[in-house]
Design a protein around this motif. Structure first.
Motif: not given
Length: 141
Positions: A87-114
């Protein structure tokens, strides 16, 4: 919480964890990197917030046989996948809030959309063949 550090003696355990139905969030870093060292605590905190996911810490130099061909431009680099879909591969700001938002948005995606998103650009299609942790970990050394 399912948080692991890839070591030489736990590859079978890591392989079993990433072959589960859990979302996998891997941080690719290096021991010499100061940013990685300080980010590790944040990464562990993220893991504790998401006990239904697998969080994996990978030192790219210690495990170059697995991730050496990945294009890690900067640290920290995150690799997020569900099953065999990256779903994602790349450099991330070392800010856990940014990573957390991305992780949550990916987790919420249905398999077909992912899967649709995984095929939506040339870069994302490349991730599927070159960045799949399941394939990289099980590739012959």
């Amino acid at each position: 919480m399912y948080s692991l550090t890839l070591e030489q003696d736990n590859r079978a355990t890591v392989s079993a964890a990433i072959h589960s139905d859990r979302l996998v969030v891997a941080c690719l870093c290096a021991a010499w990197c100061g940013t990685c060292g300080s980010y590790r605590t944040s990464f562990e905190t993220l893991a504790s917030k998401h006990p239904d996911m697998v969080f994996l810490w990978v030192d790219i130099e210690d495990h170059a046989d697995i991730v050496g061909d990945l294009d890690v431009d900067n640290f920290p680099t995150l690799l997020i996948q569900r099953h065999d879909t990256v779903a994602f591969f790349g450099t991330m700001l070392p800010d856990p809030a940014v990573a957390d938002r991305m992780i949550q948005s990916i987790a919420e995606l249905p398999d077909a959309e992912l899967q649709r998103q995984a095929q939506s650009t040339a870069e994302r299609r490349t991730w599927q063949s070159e960045c799949n942790l399941r394939q990289l970990l099980n590739a012959p050394g």
